[in-house]
Scaffold this active site. Structure first.
Site, PDB file in Angstrom:
ATOM      1  N   GLY A  12       3.275  -5.860  -9.322  1.00 27.81           N
ATOM      2  CA  GLY A  12       2.840  -6.221  -7.963  1.00 27.81           C
ATOM      3  C   GLY A  12       1.691  -7.210  -7.960  1.00 27.81           C
ATOM      4  O   GLY A  12       0.865  -7.213  -7.049  1.00 27.81           O
ATOM      5  N   GLY A  15       0.920  -9.441  -4.925  1.00 27.01           N
ATOM      6  CA  GLY A  15       0.542  -8.778  -3.678  1.00 27.01           C
ATOM      7  C   GLY A  15      -0.938  -8.911  -3.349  1.00 27.01           C
ATOM      8  O   GLY A  15      -1.715  -9.523  -4.083  1.00 27.01           O
ATOM      9  N   GLN A  16      -1.306  -8.322  -2.214  1.00 29.50           N
ATOM     10  CA  GLN A  16      -2.675  -8.490  -1.705  1.00 29.50           C
ATOM     11  C   GLN A  16      -3.715  -8.021  -2.729  1.00 29.50           C
ATOM     12  O   GLN A  16      -4.647  -8.742  -3.054  1.00 29.50           O
ATOM     13  CB  GLN A  16      -2.854  -7.693  -0.395  1.00 29.50           C
ATOM     14  CG  GLN A  16      -4.218  -7.907   0.236  1.00 29.50           C
ATOM     15  CD  GLN A  16      -4.579  -6.838   1.269  1.00 29.50           C
ATOM     16  OE1 GLN A  16      -3.912  -5.816   1.386  1.00 29.50           O
ATOM     17  NE2 GLN A  16      -5.632  -7.082   2.011  1.00 29.50           N
ATOM     18  N   ASP A  57      11.775  -6.265 -12.165  1.00 28.10           N
ATOM     19  CA  ASP A  57      12.177  -5.392 -11.064  1.00 28.10           C
ATOM     20  C   ASP A  57      11.796  -3.972 -11.488  1.00 28.10           C
ATOM     21  O   ASP A  57      12.396  -3.427 -12.420  1.00 28.10           O
ATOM     22  CB  ASP A  57      13.693  -5.531 -10.858  1.00 28.10           C
ATOM     23  CG  ASP A  57      14.195  -4.617  -9.751  1.00 28.10           C
ATOM     24  OD1 ASP A  57      13.411  -3.763  -9.262  1.00 28.10           O
ATOM     25  OD2 ASP A  57      15.375  -4.758  -9.373  1.00 28.10           O
ATOM     26  N   TYR A 147       6.715   5.716   3.467  1.00 32.87           N
ATOM     27  CA  TYR A 147       5.672   5.269   2.531  1.00 32.87           C
ATOM     28  C   TYR A 147       4.777   6.457   2.148  1.00 32.87           C
ATOM     29  O   TYR A 147       4.503   6.689   0.968  1.00 32.87           O
ATOM     30  CB  TYR A 147       4.854   4.163   3.214  1.00 32.87           C
ATOM     31  CG  TYR A 147       3.671   3.664   2.433  1.00 32.87           C
ATOM     32  CD1 TYR A 147       3.819   3.084   1.181  1.00 32.87           C
ATOM     33  CD2 TYR A 147       2.383   3.740   2.974  1.00 32.87           C
ATOM     34  CE1 TYR A 147       2.721   2.596   0.482  1.00 32.87           C
ATOM     35  CE2 TYR A 147       1.284   3.260   2.282  1.00 32.87           C
ATOM     36  CZ  TYR A 147       1.467   2.689   1.039  1.00 32.87           C
ATOM     37  OH  TYR A 147       0.374   2.205   0.354  1.00 32.87           O
ATOM     38  N   LYS A 151       4.158   8.355  -1.431  1.00 34.90           N
ATOM     39  CA  LYS A 151       2.823   8.420  -2.035  1.00 34.90           C
ATOM     40  C   LYS A 151       2.462   9.865  -2.383  1.00 34.90           C
ATOM     41  O   LYS A 151       1.850  10.118  -3.431  1.00 34.90           O
ATOM     42  CB  LYS A 151       1.782   7.775  -1.115  1.00 34.90           C
ATOM     43  CG  LYS A 151       1.859   6.257  -1.101  1.00 34.90           C
ATOM     44  CD  LYS A 151       1.531   5.678  -2.486  1.00 34.90           C
ATOM     45  CE  LYS A 151       1.809   4.213  -2.632  1.00 34.90           C
ATOM     46  NZ  LYS A 151       1.642   3.721  -4.008  1.00 34.90           N
ATOM     47  N   ILE A 177      -7.117  -2.229   3.205  1.00 34.56           N
ATOM     48  CA  ILE A 177      -7.899  -3.165   2.390  1.00 34.56           C
ATOM     49  C   ILE A 177      -7.949  -4.529   3.092  1.00 34.56           C
ATOM     50  O   ILE A 177      -6.919  -5.073   3.490  1.00 34.56           O
ATOM     51  CB  ILE A 177      -7.287  -3.315   0.975  1.00 34.56           C
ATOM     52  CG1 ILE A 177      -7.144  -1.944   0.288  1.00 34.56           C
ATOM     53  CG2 ILE A 177      -8.117  -4.282   0.122  1.00 34.56           C
ATOM     54  CD1 ILE A 177      -8.429  -1.205   0.012  1.00 34.56           C
TER      55      ILE A 177
HETATM   56  N1  SER Z   1      -2.527  -0.498   3.943  1.00 28.69           N
HETATM   57  C1  SER Z   1      -1.463   0.451   3.816  1.00 28.69           C
HETATM   58  C2  SER Z   1      -0.533   0.365   4.959  1.00 28.69           C
HETATM   59  O1  SER Z   1      -0.995   0.080   6.029  1.00 28.69           O
HETATM   60  C3  SER Z   1      -2.001   1.838   3.714  1.00 28.69           C
HETATM   61  O2  SER Z   1      -2.148   2.178   2.391  1.00 28.69           O
HETATM   62  O3  SER Z   1       0.614   0.625   4.810  1.00 28.69           O
END
Ligand code: SER
Length: 326
Positions: A12, A15-16, A57, A147, A151, A177
């Site tokens: 990743g 990603g951010q 992947d 999600y 987690k 974040i």
């Molecule tokens: N920044 C994430 C989201 O909004 C939360 O972990 O899905």
């Protein structure tokens, strides 16, 4: 004692968080020792030119294994994940990437006797029945998003590999974040990043959650420090492993907009809440992170106003150069 981190794989990395984490790891551990990987999105010039980059992947174990063998990887920062908003649009993909990706990383950790593995979690583990203020380390985990489900399962899976196989796995529950290098990809907390870009670009922003929505947030420099600090902590001193609460600041959208108005007095904000409001409402307002503070010395440095000043300075500089969105 924990083993040394010599050859590091970052999933990743486009990603951010991954993009900035990779650069900081390259700075600290040597550019050639940090192998950046991504799935589809092309890496920035900065990422590509600063060290090794490969497309993989994470749902296919052989695709990760090839890189693990090629570089003799001993440490993995597993940042690849589908976030909450995209996860609600495509729950099956979210399960596949987040769960099978995590399982594959853990299995490779065992097979190649890896020194340590860092797999982040999120405030999305919480949901119905959780105390919303100062949410404790140990409390009910009943997320309402796919999600969040992945987690919670991921944390349990990681802790299982610690207890059952003695694998060194660590993780922390990131709040939203905020950063100016790479835009977040499809999360509920994305409004807290978009608001800065739009404020600098257009002087106005339409927010997809209500003004009284409070969520825990963190500025990127604190996020990178937390991640590396946890990775470097003495494993034998950790009582928790994959589920550390970490906090830095909490604010509602009005407070965020007011902070921006100190630098952009004419800034205007309007509200058009959508499906992400319900997700935001299911997450805590603030978090008790005393376990992280006690077990590995976590201590954030940035607050809302210092972050706002820094964000606006960097984004203005980029706008002046004509590449606000990079
Ligand atoms: N920044 C994430 C989201 O909004 C939360 O972990 O899905």
């Amino acid at each position: 004692m924990s083993k040394e981190m010599k050859k590091i794989l970052v999933t990743g990395s486009v990603g951010q968080i991954g993009s900035e984490l990779t650069m900081e790891l390259r700075h600290r551990f040597g550019a050639e020792n940090v192998i950046a990987t991504g799935r589809k999105t092309a890496p920035s010039e900065k990422l590509k030119n600063s060290g090794p980059f490969h497309f993989i992947d994470v749902t296919k174990i052989e695709s990760i294994e090839e890189i693990v063998k090629k570089y003799n990887i001993d440490t993995i920062f597993h940042m690849a994940a589908i976030l909450s908003a995209v996860g609600e649009k495509n729950p099956q993909l979210c399960w596949d990437v987040n769960m099978n990706g995590t399982l594959n990383i853990l299995e490779l950790g065992l097979k190649y006797d890896m020194g340590r593995i860092i797999i982040p979690s999120s405030i999305a583990v919480w949901g119905r029945g959780v105390p919303l203020d100062n949410t404790p380390q140990e409390t009910v985990l009943k997320p309402t998003t796919m999600y969040g489900v992945t987690k919670v399962c991921g944390e349990l899976l990681c802790d299982y590999y610690v207890q059952r196989f003695g694998l060194d796995v660590r993780g922390l529950r990131y709040p939203g974040i905020i950063s100016y290098e790479t835009l977040p990809g499809g999360g509920t907390t994305d409004y807290a990043v978009a608001i800065y870009y739009e404020a600098v670009d257009k002087g106005k922003y339409t927010c997809f959650v209500r003004e009284d929505t409070v969520l825990p947030m963190m500025y990127m420099p604190d996020c990178i420090n937390a991640t590396i600090q946890l990775a470097e902590a003495d494993f034998s001193k950790l009582k928790h492993h994959s589920d550390f609460n970490v906090a830095a600041m909490s604010f509602n959208v009005k407070e965020l907009a007011d902070s921006i108005k100190k630098y952009i007095p004419d800034f205007e904000i309007t509200y058009e809440p959508d499906y992400r409001q319900e997700i935001a409402d299911s997450w805590p307002n603030s978090i008790d992170d005393s376990a992280a503070r006690e077990e590995w010395g976590w201590n954030p440095e940035w607050d809302l106003d210092s972050m706002t000043k820094d964000m606006i300075e960097h984004l203005r500089e980029r706008k002046n150069k004509g590449n606000l969105y990079l």
